[in-house]
Design an enzyme around this catalytic site. Structure first.
Site, PDB file in Angstrom:
ATOM      1  N   THR A   1      -7.491   2.116   1.843  1.00 42.45           N
ATOM      2  CA  THR A   1      -7.159   2.188   0.434  1.00 42.45           C
ATOM      3  C   THR A   1      -8.343   2.746  -0.346  1.00 42.45           C
ATOM      4  O   THR A   1      -9.489   2.469  -0.049  1.00 42.45           O
ATOM      5  CB  THR A   1      -6.827   0.774  -0.069  1.00 42.45           C
TER       6      THR A   1
ATOM      7  N   ARG B   1       7.745  -1.236   4.306  1.00 41.79           N
ATOM      8  CA  ARG B   1       6.853  -2.286   3.819  1.00 41.79           C
ATOM      9  C   ARG B   1       6.031  -1.782   2.640  1.00 41.79           C
ATOM     10  O   ARG B   1       5.432  -0.710   2.694  1.00 41.79           O
ATOM     11  CB  ARG B   1       5.924  -2.773   4.937  1.00 41.79           C
ATOM     12  N   ILE B   2       6.045  -2.550   1.578  1.00 37.69           N
ATOM     13  CA  ILE B   2       5.251  -2.215   0.405  1.00 37.69           C
ATOM     14  C   ILE B   2       4.171  -3.276   0.267  1.00 37.69           C
ATOM     15  O   ILE B   2       4.447  -4.478   0.364  1.00 37.69           O
ATOM     16  CB  ILE B   2       6.135  -2.147  -0.861  1.00 37.69           C
ATOM     17  N   GLY B   3       2.935  -2.843   0.021  1.00 41.03           N
ATOM     18  CA  GLY B   3       1.811  -3.771  -0.137  1.00 41.03           C
ATOM     19  C   GLY B   3       1.438  -3.936  -1.596  1.00 41.03           C
ATOM     20  O   GLY B   3       2.257  -3.744  -2.484  1.00 41.03           O
ATOM     21  N   ASP B   4       0.184  -4.230  -1.839  1.00 39.71           N
ATOM     22  CA  ASP B   4      -0.229  -4.541  -3.206  1.00 39.71           C
ATOM     23  C   ASP B   4      -0.557  -3.322  -4.046  1.00 39.71           C
ATOM     24  O   ASP B   4      -0.491  -3.376  -5.269  1.00 39.71           O
ATOM     25  CB  ASP B   4      -1.472  -5.451  -3.168  1.00 39.71           C
TER      26      ASP B   4
ATOM     27  N   THR C   1      -8.221  -4.301  -2.950  1.00 40.85           N
ATOM     28  CA  THR C   1      -7.955  -3.763  -1.623  1.00 40.85           C
ATOM     29  C   THR C   1      -8.137  -4.864  -0.593  1.00 40.85           C
ATOM     30  O   THR C   1      -8.889  -5.805  -0.821  1.00 40.85           O
ATOM     31  CB  THR C   1      -8.900  -2.587  -1.323  1.00 40.85           C
ATOM     32  N   GLY C   2      -7.446  -4.715   0.535  1.00 38.78           N
ATOM     33  CA  GLY C   2      -7.551  -5.726   1.575  1.00 38.78           C
ATOM     34  C   GLY C   2      -6.185  -5.973   2.171  1.00 38.78           C
ATOM     35  O   GLY C   2      -5.400  -5.046   2.345  1.00 38.78           O
TER      36      GLY C   2
ATOM     37  N   GLY D   1      -2.677  -6.697   1.809  1.00 42.68           N
ATOM     38  CA  GLY D   1      -1.781  -6.577   0.655  1.00 42.68           C
ATOM     39  C   GLY D   1      -1.036  -7.850   0.321  1.00 42.68           C
ATOM     40  O   GLY D   1      -0.898  -8.225  -0.842  1.00 42.68           O
TER      41      GLY D   1
END
Lengths: 276, 372
Positions: free
Chosen positions: B242, B270-273, B292-293, B295
């Site tokens: 990211t 899949r959707i993250g943060d 970041t990290g 999600g």
């Protein structure tokens, strides 16, 4: 818009998804292409686990798929083809996309296209609806809406669930506030919140998280926090929410003309209303 | 304080055995991105323009750069080959040679866009979001596979659509309608990530912030036993993915932008943060945050919004808000963030082993770092 608060929680949102009178599941409003793209979200305030789905077109109960994402995957949020594939892997009930399309919503889409706008659920009732005059007199009320439920169980656990078809005439691929944790849905140890209205406004105001944050960081009560968010943080006409706190307080503020809502508490209090 | 400030990150969670050369490369890449932003700020660009520009440039891959020299007031002697072992601020102008030919997919900071992580199916699904703190307008995209610059598409969603978030086919269609640059999806797929995906499948893990080049896998074998857990699944230590940028401009306007390919071996869809406003990205009139990290942990913590909420509702400083968010709100070992406040403060916080970041303020302070 429409939202319910129940003392049981759990399966209530599924019931409302199956009812074509609400903008969720069957009865979902249509995209600009006449298709249905459903989204849903669920959050457990005790574990902070959550599940969300978007872009569903064949899954009968989006909220149940959201729950499966929460419980059966390492992820929180699955969307579109990936979510549909997951649904099939899990054996959830899927049907032809036409199942979700109702004549009333086809008509609403036509109205919206004629007026060249994107609507919250809809701002004009379908033709032939006997409440048409009242609705116009009220400045174009929503008459169906996103479905949401917040609950506090007898063990003190809080949870929130929201399900929707989104906005009439929305762009294909548009995601609203419902599946965005902290925007349309949120729960923690302080409260559970489910919001509804214009998704874009709710996203930028992080409405659901805001209510909880005001309680947690500023020490406001649930009613004060929810009222503040609705009155000060979201432009008029754009949002409403239902919320319940850890001590059983319930609140259902909105800054639209009306919001379908109902609540009940263990001590026997209940109410159901539409307007202010 | 006042004045402009900028921070850029390239992911949280670094393999402690990352070869020194890669650490140096990371520093150089971070400084390059930082200098780009500084130039834009000195030209009176607005915060939201700067964050888009920096993330855009940071996401480009497969670019050959010509030799260049960048001045650096380095306060972190360990990360720059200036030879100073002193802990005092390095007062010397240090010229860093920026490699003549460098493929940015090997550069950790440039791995969104080209070099994006692959899904379980070996495909690419990129997410990005941008938020303008002065208006709280936002734009986000998810599931892109042919759009060359996801962050610019997110900006277009914000500026040119009635919506805040578009995904998958709808987002791709919007990109084409608006003439965004489209490439074949193979543009984003690099061999290193094909190998990493294979490794991840063999380890039956979902990887985030990988640090390890595929060739150096054996040097980190000793670390394999100390697997960091994510969502109950062991993950290996990896190189970052990211990219994010936060800026407060000369007029006190804050903005944030984040762009990612997500997790290696993630489920399709899949959707993250990163594209979720309030989780990976947030900006208001008080501050701007890019996280970041892992999600999922960042989503549960509504991390970016919480920093702002702590400042707004508890009246604490940026530093205190970031400390609280990182150490009390976020699960341990799961992420980091960069943040700026409207009065010119800039900070980074993380609870992972290291985070790629660089910060600068108008009064001349600059730092780049990987570790604590």
């Amino acid at each position: 818009m429409c939202a319910f608060v129940f003392w049981e929680g759990g399966y209530q949102v599924r019931e409302l998804e199956n009812d074509p009178n609400f903008n969720a599941g069957r009865g979902s409003v249509l995209t600009s292409q006449g298709t249905v793209e459903m989204e849903a979200c669920i959050m457990d305030g005790t574990t902070m686990k959550c599940g969300a789905v978007s872009g569903l077109s064949t899954v009968v109960n989006a909220i149940s798929l959201a729950r499966l994402v929460m419980e059966k995957t390492p992820h929180i949020y699955l969307a579109f083809d990936g979510a549909e594939a997951f649904a099939r892997e899990q054996g959830v009930e899927t049907v032809d996309p036409n199942h979700f399309v109702t004549p009333e919503n086809i008509e609403r889409l036509e109205q919206a296209k004629e007026a060249n706008r994107v609507q919250i659920d809809f701002t004009q009732p379908a033709k032939g609806d006997i409440r048409k005059e009242n609705a116009e007199a009220n400045g174009g009320d929503s008459q169906i809406g996103t479905v949401g439920c917040v609950a506090l169980d007898s063990h003190g656990n809080l949870a929130s669930a929201t399900s929707t078809g989104g906005l009439v005439n929305k762009m294909v691929g548009r995601i609203g506030d419902t599946p965005v944790i902290g925007a349309g849905t949120y729960a923690n140890s302080y409260c559970a919140v489910s919001a509804t209205g214009k998704g874009e406004a709710i996203i930028k105001a992080t409405v659901a998280r805001e209510v909880a944050a005001l309680m947690e960081y500023k020490g406001l009560s649930l009613k004060e926090a929810a009222a503040y968010v609705i009155e000060e943080k979201v432009a008029k006409g754009n949002a409403g929410l239902v919320a319940v706190s850890a001590n059983g307080e319930v609140t259902m503020p909105f800054n639209t003309t009306g919001m379908f809502r109902a609540c009940a508490t263990e001590d026997g209090h209940s109410e159901i209303s539409i307007w202010n | 304080m006042g004045g402009w400030a900028i921070a850029v990150h390239g992911g949280a969670g670094i393999d402690p055995s990352l070869p020194l050369q890669r650490q140096e490369e990371a520093c150089q890449a971070l400084l390059s991105a930082l200098h780009l932003g500084i130039s834009a700020l000195r030209s009176a660009s607005s915060a939201v323009d700067v964050v888009e520009l920096v993330v855009l440039e940071s996401s480009k891959g497969r670019q050959k750069r010509s030799s260049g020299y960048w001045p650096c007031n380095c306060f972190r002697p360990n990360c720059c080959p200036c030879g100073s072992n002193s802990l005092d601020p390095c007062l010397w102008i240090l010229w860093i040679r920026f490699g003549s030919v460098r493929e940015l997919e090997l550069n950790p900071l440039f791995n969104s866009g080209c070099g994006s992580a692959l899904t379980a199916q070996g495909t690419v699904e990129m997410d990005a979001s941008i938020m303008d703190g002065s208006t709280r307008k936002c734009g986000a995209v998810s599931g892109l596979s042919t759009v060359k610059n996801p962050i610019s598409l997110a900006r277009l969603v914000m500026d040119k659509s009635p919506h805040a978030y578009l995904a998958f086919d709808g987002a791709e269609a919007f990109a084409r309608q608006h003439g965004a640059e489209i490439v074949d999806t193979s543009f984003f797929i690099i061999e290193e990530n094909v190998i990493r995906l294979k490794q991840a499948k063999e380890a039956k893990s979902i990887q985030f912030d990988y640090r390890l080049p595929s060739k150096g896998w054996d040097t980190c074998a000793s670390e394999a036993e100390q697997m960091v857990q994510m969502n109950g699944v062991p993950i290996s230590l990896y190189s970052p993915e990211t990219v994010g940028c936060v800026v407060v401009d000369a007029l006190g306007r804050c903005a944030a932008a984040t762009s990612t390919g997500g997790l290696i071996n993630k489920m399709c869809g899949r959707i993250g943060d990163s594209p979720l406003i309030g989780a990976g990205t947030y900006a208001c009139n008080i501050c701007a945050v890019s996280a970041t990290g892992e999600g999922e942990a960042i989503i549960r913590a509504t991390l970016a919004r919480d920093v702002a909420a702590l400042m707004e509702f508890k009246g604490i400083s940026l530093k205190e808000a970031v400390d609280c968010a990182i150490h009390e709100r976020l699960e341990d070992g799961k992420g980091g963030l960069i943040a700026v406040s409207n009065d010119g403060h800039v900070i980074c916080g993380f609870n992972t082993t290291g985070m790629f970041r660089a910060l600068a303020t108008e009064d001349g302070h600059m730092e780049v770092g990987l570790w604590d």
